[in-house]
Design a protein around this motif. Structure first.
Motif, PDB file in Angstrom:
ATOM      1  N   GLN A  97     -11.485 -27.874 -29.428  1.00  0.00           N
ATOM      2  CA  GLN A  97     -12.015 -27.659 -28.079  1.00  0.00           C
ATOM      3  C   GLN A  97     -13.326 -26.865 -28.069  1.00  0.00           C
ATOM      4  OE1 GLN A  97     -10.494 -29.207 -25.510  1.00  0.00           O
ATOM      5  NE2 GLN A  97      -9.060 -29.997 -27.040  1.00  0.00           N
ATOM      6  N   TYR A 152     -15.268 -24.494 -25.137  1.00  0.00           N
ATOM      7  CA  TYR A 152     -15.604 -23.070 -25.295  1.00  0.00           C
ATOM      8  C   TYR A 152     -17.113 -22.834 -25.181  1.00  0.00           C
ATOM      9  CZ  TYR A 152     -10.803 -21.895 -26.460  1.00  0.00           C
ATOM     10  OH  TYR A 152      -9.443 -21.695 -26.396  1.00  0.00           O
ATOM     11  N   ARG A 204     -13.170 -16.562 -30.390  1.00  0.00           N
ATOM     12  CA  ARG A 204     -13.070 -16.232 -28.960  1.00  0.00           C
ATOM     13  C   ARG A 204     -13.241 -14.741 -28.691  1.00  0.00           C
ATOM     14  NH1 ARG A 204      -7.793 -20.065 -28.091  1.00  0.00           N
ATOM     15  NH2 ARG A 204      -7.148 -18.808 -29.873  1.00  0.00           N
ATOM     16  N   GLN A 242      -2.800 -19.699 -26.117  1.00  0.00           N
ATOM     17  CA  GLN A 242      -4.024 -19.710 -26.927  1.00  0.00           C
ATOM     18  C   GLN A 242      -3.934 -20.622 -28.155  1.00  0.00           C
ATOM     19  OE1 GLN A 242      -4.667 -15.581 -27.916  1.00  0.00           O
ATOM     20  NE2 GLN A 242      -3.171 -15.600 -29.585  1.00  0.00           N
ATOM     21  N   TYR A 266     -10.781 -22.644 -15.172  1.00  0.00           N
ATOM     22  CA  TYR A 266     -11.565 -21.578 -15.802  1.00  0.00           C
ATOM     23  C   TYR A 266     -13.054 -21.814 -15.607  1.00  0.00           C
ATOM     24  CZ  TYR A 266      -7.863 -18.887 -18.111  1.00  0.00           C
ATOM     25  OH  TYR A 266      -6.799 -18.046 -18.369  1.00  0.00           O
ATOM     26  N   GLN A 289      -8.592 -25.688 -18.255  1.00  0.00           N
ATOM     27  CA  GLN A 289     -10.031 -25.680 -18.531  1.00  0.00           C
ATOM     28  C   GLN A 289     -10.830 -25.844 -17.247  1.00  0.00           C
ATOM     29  OE1 GLN A 289     -11.251 -28.380 -21.607  1.00  0.00           O
ATOM     30  NE2 GLN A 289      -9.801 -27.581 -23.120  1.00  0.00           N
ATOM     31  N   LYS A 324      -8.255 -14.205 -19.127  1.00  0.00           N
ATOM     32  CA  LYS A 324      -7.013 -14.107 -19.902  1.00  0.00           C
ATOM     33  C   LYS A 324      -5.943 -13.314 -19.157  1.00  0.00           C
ATOM     34  CE  LYS A 324      -5.425 -12.306 -24.419  1.00  0.00           C
ATOM     35  NZ  LYS A 324      -5.207 -13.542 -25.193  1.00  0.00           N
ATOM     36  N   PRO A 342      -8.088 -17.327 -23.751  1.00  0.00           N
ATOM     37  CA  PRO A 342      -7.127 -17.635 -22.679  1.00  0.00           C
ATOM     38  C   PRO A 342      -5.876 -16.782 -22.859  1.00  0.00           C
ATOM     39  CG  PRO A 342      -6.919 -19.252 -24.404  1.00  0.00           C
ATOM     40  CD  PRO A 342      -7.993 -18.291 -24.851  1.00  0.00           C
ATOM     41  N   ASP A 383      -4.698 -27.775 -25.909  1.00  0.00           N
ATOM     42  CA  ASP A 383      -5.760 -27.711 -24.907  1.00  0.00           C
ATOM     43  C   ASP A 383      -6.717 -26.551 -25.132  1.00  0.00           C
ATOM     44  OD1 ASP A 383      -4.826 -29.913 -23.635  1.00  0.00           O
ATOM     45  OD2 ASP A 383      -4.026 -28.859 -21.875  1.00  0.00           O
ATOM     46  N   TRP A 384      -6.269 -25.556 -25.911  1.00  0.00           N
ATOM     47  CA  TRP A 384      -7.072 -24.345 -26.111  1.00  0.00           C
ATOM     48  C   TRP A 384      -7.421 -24.136 -27.580  1.00  0.00           C
ATOM     49  CZ3 TRP A 384      -8.796 -22.355 -21.656  1.00  0.00           C
ATOM     50  CH2 TRP A 384      -8.080 -22.646 -20.494  1.00  0.00           C
TER      51      TRP A 384
END
Length: 384
Positions: A321, A325, A356, A311, A280, A277, A268, A306, A315-316
Protein backbone atom coordinates in the motif's frame (compact mmCIF):
# COMPACT_ATOMS: atom_id res chain seq x y z
CA UNK A 1 28.39 37.27 36.45
CA UNK A 2 27.88 38.61 32.95
CA UNK A 3 26.38 36.58 30.14
CA UNK A 4 26.91 36.87 26.43
CA UNK A 5 23.53 36.90 24.75
CA UNK A 6 23.24 35.21 21.37
CA UNK A 7 20.74 36.49 18.85
CA UNK A 8 18.99 34.19 16.39
CA UNK A 9 19.34 34.97 12.71
CA UNK A 10 15.91 36.59 12.24
CA UNK A 11 14.16 36.94 15.55
CA UNK A 12 13.53 33.51 17.02
CA UNK A 13 10.74 32.87 14.60
CA UNK A 14 9.67 30.78 11.68
CA UNK A 15 11.95 29.71 8.85
CA UNK A 16 12.35 32.07 5.92
CA UNK A 17 10.28 29.70 3.79
CA UNK A 18 7.31 30.65 5.94
CA UNK A 19 6.25 27.12 6.83
CA UNK A 20 7.80 24.74 9.30
CA UNK A 21 8.76 21.42 7.72
CA UNK A 22 10.37 19.25 10.32
CA UNK A 23 11.01 16.05 12.18
CA UNK A 24 11.06 15.10 15.84
CA UNK A 25 14.17 13.83 17.58
CA UNK A 26 12.13 11.03 19.13
CA UNK A 27 13.73 8.68 21.68
CA UNK A 28 16.87 10.82 21.99
CA UNK A 29 16.64 12.64 25.33
CA UNK A 30 13.33 11.05 26.36
CA UNK A 31 13.67 7.38 25.47
CA UNK A 32 10.52 5.57 24.33
CA UNK A 33 11.34 1.85 24.35
CA UNK A 34 8.51 0.91 21.96
CA UNK A 35 10.28 2.85 19.21
CA UNK A 36 13.76 1.44 19.63
CA UNK A 37 13.74 -1.81 21.55
CA UNK A 38 17.09 -2.96 20.15
CA UNK A 39 18.87 0.17 21.34
CA UNK A 40 17.07 -0.04 24.68
CA UNK A 41 18.11 -3.65 25.14
CA UNK A 42 21.70 -2.95 24.11
CA UNK A 43 21.86 -0.26 26.80
CA UNK A 44 20.98 -2.88 29.40
CA UNK A 45 17.52 -1.39 29.87
CA UNK A 46 15.49 -4.14 28.18
CA UNK A 47 13.69 -5.28 31.33
CA UNK A 48 12.73 -1.73 32.36
CA UNK A 49 9.68 0.32 31.39
CA UNK A 50 11.20 3.82 31.33
CA UNK A 51 14.33 5.91 31.81
CA UNK A 52 13.53 6.34 35.51
CA UNK A 53 13.29 2.57 35.99
CA UNK A 54 16.42 1.79 34.02
CA UNK A 55 18.54 4.37 35.85
CA UNK A 56 17.25 3.04 39.16
CA UNK A 57 18.04 -0.51 38.09
CA UNK A 58 21.48 0.06 36.58
CA UNK A 59 22.67 2.58 39.14
CA UNK A 60 23.60 6.18 38.39
CA UNK A 61 27.15 5.66 37.14
CA UNK A 62 26.41 2.82 34.72
CA UNK A 63 23.23 4.56 33.55
CA UNK A 64 25.10 7.79 32.85
CA UNK A 65 27.58 5.84 30.73
CA UNK A 66 25.03 4.02 28.59
CA UNK A 67 22.73 7.02 28.15
CA UNK A 68 25.62 9.30 27.18
CA UNK A 69 26.68 6.73 24.61
CA UNK A 70 23.09 6.74 23.29
CA UNK A 71 22.94 10.56 23.14
CA UNK A 72 26.21 10.63 21.25
CA UNK A 73 25.11 8.18 18.57
CA UNK A 74 21.30 8.19 18.09
CA UNK A 75 21.29 11.48 16.15
CA UNK A 76 24.57 12.59 14.57
CA UNK A 77 25.71 15.52 12.49
CA UNK A 78 25.26 13.36 9.40
CA UNK A 79 21.59 12.96 10.32
CA UNK A 80 21.24 16.74 10.37
CA UNK A 81 22.93 16.92 6.96
CA UNK A 82 20.56 14.29 5.60
CA UNK A 83 17.52 16.20 6.93
CA UNK A 84 18.88 19.35 5.30
CA UNK A 85 19.35 17.55 1.98
CA UNK A 86 15.68 16.50 2.08
CA UNK A 87 14.55 20.12 2.30
CA UNK A 88 13.54 20.05 5.96
CA UNK A 89 14.05 23.23 7.97
CA UNK A 90 13.05 22.42 11.56
CA UNK A 91 13.76 19.96 14.35
CA UNK A 92 11.74 19.47 17.53
CA UNK A 93 13.71 18.09 20.46
CA UNK A 94 11.78 16.43 23.29
CA UNK A 95 13.55 16.77 26.65
CA UNK A 96 12.77 16.00 30.27
CA UNK A 97 12.85 18.40 33.19
CA UNK A 98 15.71 16.31 34.62
CA UNK A 99 18.11 17.91 32.15
CA UNK A 100 18.27 20.64 34.81
CA UNK A 101 19.90 18.37 37.34
CA UNK A 102 19.51 20.92 40.16
CA UNK A 103 15.75 20.29 40.41
CA UNK A 104 15.90 16.48 40.48
CA UNK A 105 15.19 14.94 43.88
CA UNK A 106 18.43 13.06 44.45
CA UNK A 107 16.90 10.73 47.03
CA UNK A 108 13.85 9.63 45.05
CA UNK A 109 14.19 10.41 41.33
CA UNK A 110 16.40 8.50 38.94
CA UNK A 111 17.38 10.03 35.61
CA UNK A 112 20.50 10.00 33.44
CA UNK A 113 22.91 12.90 33.93
CA UNK A 114 25.02 14.91 31.52
CA UNK A 115 22.45 15.55 28.79
CA UNK A 116 22.92 19.30 28.47
CA UNK A 117 26.20 19.14 26.55
CA UNK A 118 24.65 16.73 24.04
CA UNK A 119 21.62 18.99 23.63
CA UNK A 120 23.94 21.93 23.02
CA UNK A 121 25.93 19.96 20.46
CA UNK A 122 22.80 18.93 18.55
CA UNK A 123 21.49 22.50 18.55
CA UNK A 124 24.87 23.66 17.27
CA UNK A 125 24.77 21.27 14.33
CA UNK A 126 21.21 22.30 13.55
CA UNK A 127 21.92 26.02 13.90
CA UNK A 128 24.95 25.72 11.62
CA UNK A 129 22.70 24.01 9.05
CA UNK A 130 20.15 26.84 9.29
CA UNK A 131 17.45 24.84 11.06
CA UNK A 132 14.75 26.32 13.23
CA UNK A 133 14.68 24.52 16.59
CA UNK A 134 11.86 23.78 19.02
CA UNK A 135 12.62 22.26 22.42
CA UNK A 136 9.69 20.86 24.37
CA UNK A 137 9.27 19.70 27.95
CA UNK A 138 8.21 16.19 27.04
CA UNK A 139 8.73 14.82 30.52
CA UNK A 140 7.24 16.96 33.30
CA UNK A 141 7.88 16.68 37.06
CA UNK A 142 5.72 13.95 38.51
CA UNK A 143 4.70 12.83 34.99
CA UNK A 144 1.88 14.56 33.12
CA UNK A 145 0.21 11.27 32.13
CA UNK A 146 0.17 7.82 33.70
CA UNK A 147 2.09 4.73 32.60
CA UNK A 148 3.76 6.27 29.58
CA UNK A 149 7.51 6.18 29.01
CA UNK A 150 7.27 9.36 26.94
CA UNK A 151 7.23 11.21 30.29
CA UNK A 152 10.53 9.56 31.24
CA UNK A 153 8.82 7.55 33.95
CA UNK A 154 6.18 4.87 34.12
CA UNK A 155 4.15 6.64 36.79
CA UNK A 156 1.03 4.86 38.09
CA UNK A 157 -0.85 8.18 38.10
CA UNK A 158 -0.17 11.65 36.67
CA UNK A 159 1.55 13.53 39.48
CA UNK A 160 2.25 16.79 37.67
CA UNK A 161 -0.99 18.59 38.53
CA UNK A 162 -0.05 20.00 41.94
CA UNK A 163 1.54 23.35 42.73
CA UNK A 164 4.96 22.12 43.83
CA UNK A 165 5.40 20.08 40.64
CA UNK A 166 4.18 22.99 38.53
CA UNK A 167 6.80 25.13 40.29
CA UNK A 168 9.55 22.67 39.38
CA UNK A 169 8.29 22.76 35.78
CA UNK A 170 8.46 26.55 35.67
CA UNK A 171 11.92 26.46 37.23
CA UNK A 172 13.04 24.15 34.43
CA UNK A 173 11.53 26.38 31.73
CA UNK A 174 13.23 29.48 33.13
CA UNK A 175 16.52 27.60 33.29
CA UNK A 176 16.08 26.38 29.70
CA UNK A 177 15.29 29.90 28.45
CA UNK A 178 18.50 31.13 30.05
CA UNK A 179 20.49 28.32 28.41
CA UNK A 180 18.98 29.12 25.02
CA UNK A 181 19.88 32.80 25.16
CA UNK A 182 23.42 32.34 26.52
CA UNK A 183 24.66 29.35 24.47
CA UNK A 184 25.64 30.24 20.91
CA UNK A 185 24.88 26.66 19.81
CA UNK A 186 21.24 27.35 20.70
CA UNK A 187 20.96 30.57 18.70
CA UNK A 188 18.30 29.07 16.40
CA UNK A 189 16.05 27.79 19.18
CA UNK A 190 12.91 29.84 18.74
CA UNK A 191 10.26 28.00 20.70
CA UNK A 192 9.76 26.12 23.96
CA UNK A 193 6.90 23.64 24.28
CA UNK A 194 5.88 24.06 27.91
CA UNK A 195 4.34 20.61 28.47
CA UNK A 196 3.75 17.80 25.98
CA UNK A 197 0.35 16.09 25.74
CA UNK A 198 -1.15 16.72 29.19
CA UNK A 199 -4.25 14.92 30.40
CA UNK A 200 -7.15 15.37 27.96
CA UNK A 201 -9.71 16.40 30.53
CA UNK A 202 -10.24 20.13 30.76
CA UNK A 203 -11.80 20.02 34.24
CA UNK A 204 -9.09 17.80 35.66
CA UNK A 205 -6.31 20.15 34.53
CA UNK A 206 -7.85 23.55 35.20
CA UNK A 207 -5.05 24.24 37.68
CA UNK A 208 -2.55 23.69 34.87
CA UNK A 209 -4.24 26.40 32.83
CA UNK A 210 -4.80 28.80 35.73
CA UNK A 211 -1.50 28.33 37.59
CA UNK A 212 1.15 26.59 35.50
CA UNK A 213 0.57 28.23 32.11
CA UNK A 214 0.77 31.85 33.36
CA UNK A 215 3.77 31.00 35.54
CA UNK A 216 5.50 29.16 32.72
CA UNK A 217 5.05 32.17 30.45
CA UNK A 218 6.40 34.47 33.17
CA UNK A 219 9.36 32.22 33.95
CA UNK A 220 10.52 32.33 30.33
CA UNK A 221 9.96 36.09 30.02
CA UNK A 222 11.62 36.79 33.38
CA UNK A 223 14.70 34.85 32.29
CA UNK A 224 14.78 36.97 29.14
CA UNK A 225 14.30 40.23 31.04
CA UNK A 226 17.20 39.35 33.35
CA UNK A 227 19.41 38.98 30.27
CA UNK A 228 18.17 42.18 28.63
CA UNK A 229 16.60 40.35 25.69
CA UNK A 230 14.60 42.61 23.39
CA UNK A 231 11.01 41.64 22.67
CA UNK A 232 11.69 40.90 19.00
CA UNK A 233 14.09 38.16 20.07
CA UNK A 234 11.83 36.44 22.57
CA UNK A 235 11.33 32.69 22.53
CA UNK A 236 7.86 31.59 21.53
CA UNK A 237 6.00 29.99 24.43
CA UNK A 238 4.05 26.98 23.18
CA UNK A 239 1.30 25.06 25.02
CA UNK A 240 -0.87 22.40 23.39
CA UNK A 241 -3.78 23.97 21.50
CA UNK A 242 -7.44 23.75 22.43
CA UNK A 243 -8.02 20.94 19.91
CA UNK A 244 -5.81 18.72 22.05
CA UNK A 245 -8.52 18.50 24.69
CA UNK A 246 -6.96 20.02 27.79
CA UNK A 247 -9.03 23.19 27.60
CA UNK A 248 -8.32 26.66 26.21
CA UNK A 249 -4.64 27.36 26.89
CA UNK A 250 -5.28 31.12 26.79
CA UNK A 251 -8.08 31.04 29.38
CA UNK A 252 -6.04 32.51 32.22
CA UNK A 253 -3.26 34.25 30.30
CA UNK A 254 -3.06 38.03 30.51
CA UNK A 255 -0.28 38.24 27.89
CA UNK A 256 -0.03 36.14 24.73
CA UNK A 257 2.82 38.02 23.01
CA UNK A 258 5.08 35.57 21.15
CA UNK A 259 2.89 32.58 21.96
CA UNK A 260 2.51 29.59 19.65
CA UNK A 261 0.33 26.49 19.83
CA UNK A 262 1.09 22.80 19.40
CA UNK A 263 -1.37 20.55 17.55
CA UNK A 264 -0.86 16.78 17.51
CA UNK A 265 -2.78 14.91 14.85
CA UNK A 266 -2.78 11.11 15.02
CA UNK A 267 -5.71 9.55 13.16
CA UNK A 268 -4.45 6.30 14.70
CA UNK A 269 -5.98 7.41 18.00
CA UNK A 270 -9.07 9.24 16.69
CA UNK A 271 -12.09 6.96 17.08
CA UNK A 272 -14.35 9.52 15.38
CA UNK A 273 -12.80 8.85 11.96
CA UNK A 274 -13.74 5.66 10.11
CA UNK A 275 -10.77 3.34 9.69
CA UNK A 276 -10.50 3.22 5.91
CA UNK A 277 -8.13 4.65 3.35
CA UNK A 278 -10.88 6.83 1.87
CA UNK A 279 -11.91 8.25 5.24
CA UNK A 280 -8.33 8.92 6.24
CA UNK A 281 -7.65 10.78 3.01
CA UNK A 282 -10.88 12.74 3.23
CA UNK A 283 -10.24 13.79 6.82
CA UNK A 284 -6.61 14.63 6.15
CA UNK A 285 -7.50 16.77 3.15
CA UNK A 286 -10.42 18.61 4.71
CA UNK A 287 -9.85 18.96 8.47
CA UNK A 288 -9.08 22.46 9.73
CA UNK A 289 -6.32 22.08 12.28
CA UNK A 290 -6.69 25.74 13.21
CA UNK A 291 -10.42 25.73 13.95
CA UNK A 292 -9.71 27.01 17.47
CA UNK A 293 -8.09 30.10 15.90
CA UNK A 294 -4.95 29.81 18.01
CA UNK A 295 -2.21 31.42 15.93
CA UNK A 296 0.44 30.45 15.06
CA UNK A 297 -0.32 26.75 15.30
CA UNK A 298 2.20 24.07 14.36
CA UNK A 299 1.32 20.39 13.99
CA UNK A 300 4.12 19.23 16.25
CA UNK A 301 3.44 15.51 15.86
CA UNK A 302 1.78 13.24 13.30
CA UNK A 303 2.59 9.92 11.67
CA UNK A 304 1.44 7.48 9.02
CA UNK A 305 0.29 4.78 11.40
CA UNK A 306 -3.29 3.43 11.44
CA UNK A 307 -4.80 1.84 14.58
CA UNK A 308 -2.72 -0.99 16.01
CA UNK A 309 -5.46 -3.59 15.49
CA UNK A 310 -5.43 -3.08 11.70
CA UNK A 311 -1.86 -2.02 10.99
CA UNK A 312 -0.88 -5.48 9.75
CA UNK A 313 -4.04 -6.04 7.67
CA UNK A 314 -3.74 -6.20 3.86
CA UNK A 315 -5.45 -2.82 3.40
CA UNK A 316 -2.73 -1.19 5.52
CA UNK A 317 0.30 -3.22 4.44
CA UNK A 318 3.47 -1.16 4.20
CA UNK A 319 4.59 -3.43 1.35
CA UNK A 320 1.57 -3.34 -0.96
CA UNK A 321 0.00 0.00 0.00
CA UNK A 322 2.90 2.37 -0.56
CA UNK A 323 0.86 4.40 -3.07
CA UNK A 324 -1.73 5.05 -0.38
CA UNK A 325 0.84 5.99 2.24
CA UNK A 326 2.52 8.34 -0.23
CA UNK A 327 -0.82 10.04 -0.91
CA UNK A 328 -1.75 10.14 2.78
CA UNK A 329 1.52 11.78 3.75
CA UNK A 330 1.12 14.34 0.96
CA UNK A 331 -2.49 14.98 1.98
CA UNK A 332 -1.54 15.60 5.59
CA UNK A 333 1.30 18.01 4.98
CA UNK A 334 -0.59 19.86 2.23
CA UNK A 335 -3.48 20.40 4.62
CA UNK A 336 -1.26 21.34 7.55
CA UNK A 337 0.51 23.97 5.46
CA UNK A 338 -2.79 25.44 4.28
CA UNK A 339 -4.40 25.64 7.74
CA UNK A 340 -1.41 26.03 10.11
CA UNK A 341 2.18 27.28 10.18
CA UNK A 342 3.60 23.87 9.34
CA UNK A 343 4.33 20.39 10.59
CA UNK A 344 6.82 18.13 12.34
CA UNK A 345 6.73 14.38 11.67
CA UNK A 346 7.10 11.80 14.43
CA UNK A 347 9.82 10.74 14.16
CA UNK A 348 13.12 11.07 12.28
CA UNK A 349 14.14 7.49 12.99
CA UNK A 350 12.94 4.37 14.77
CA UNK A 351 13.85 0.69 15.00
CA UNK A 352 10.45 -0.69 14.12
CA UNK A 353 11.14 -1.72 10.54
CA UNK A 354 8.09 0.42 9.80
CA UNK A 355 8.36 3.61 7.74
CA UNK A 356 5.05 4.83 9.14
CA UNK A 357 6.96 6.11 12.19
CA UNK A 358 10.30 6.92 10.53
CA UNK A 359 10.79 9.83 8.14
CA UNK A 360 14.19 8.48 7.18
CA UNK A 361 12.77 5.07 6.22
CA UNK A 362 9.77 6.61 4.48
CA UNK A 363 12.10 8.51 2.15
CA UNK A 364 14.02 5.31 1.43
CA UNK A 365 10.71 3.55 0.69
CA UNK A 366 9.64 6.29 -1.73
CA UNK A 367 6.69 7.31 0.44
CA UNK A 368 8.19 10.77 1.09
CA UNK A 369 10.10 12.48 -1.72
CA UNK A 370 13.80 13.18 -1.29
CA UNK A 371 12.95 16.86 -1.84
CA UNK A 372 9.97 17.66 0.36
CA UNK A 373 8.94 20.52 -1.93
CA UNK A 374 7.99 17.91 -4.56
CA UNK A 375 5.18 16.63 -2.33
CA UNK A 376 3.09 19.68 -3.19
CA UNK A 377 3.12 18.80 -6.89
CA UNK A 378 1.33 15.50 -6.28
CA UNK A 379 -2.21 16.91 -6.06
CA UNK A 380 -2.91 14.57 -3.18
CA UNK A 381 -6.24 16.18 -2.35
CA UNK A 382 -7.48 16.81 -5.89
CA UNK A 383 -11.13 15.78 -6.03
CA UNK A 384 -11.24 14.72 -2.36
Amino acid sequence: MSHTVYIGSDKRWLPASGKIRGVNMGSLFVFEPWMASTEWSNMGCGSYASEFDCVSGLGQSQANSVFQSHWGSWITQSDISQMQSYGLNTIRIPVGYWMDESIVYADSEHFPQGGLSYLSQLCGWASDAGFYIIIDMHGAPGAQVATNADTGQNAPSPGFYVDYQYDRGTAFLGWLANQIHTDNNMRNVGMIGIVNEPVQNADQVESMRSYFYPNAYSAIRNAESALGISSNNYIHVEPMNQLWGSGDPNQYLTNTYFMAYDDHRYLKYDSSVEVSQAAYLSNSCNANRNSDNDTPTIVGEFSLSPPSNVQDDPDWSTTTQTAFYKQWFAAQVTNFESTTNGWIFWSWKAQLGDYRWSYQEAVTAGVIPTNIADVFNEGACNGI
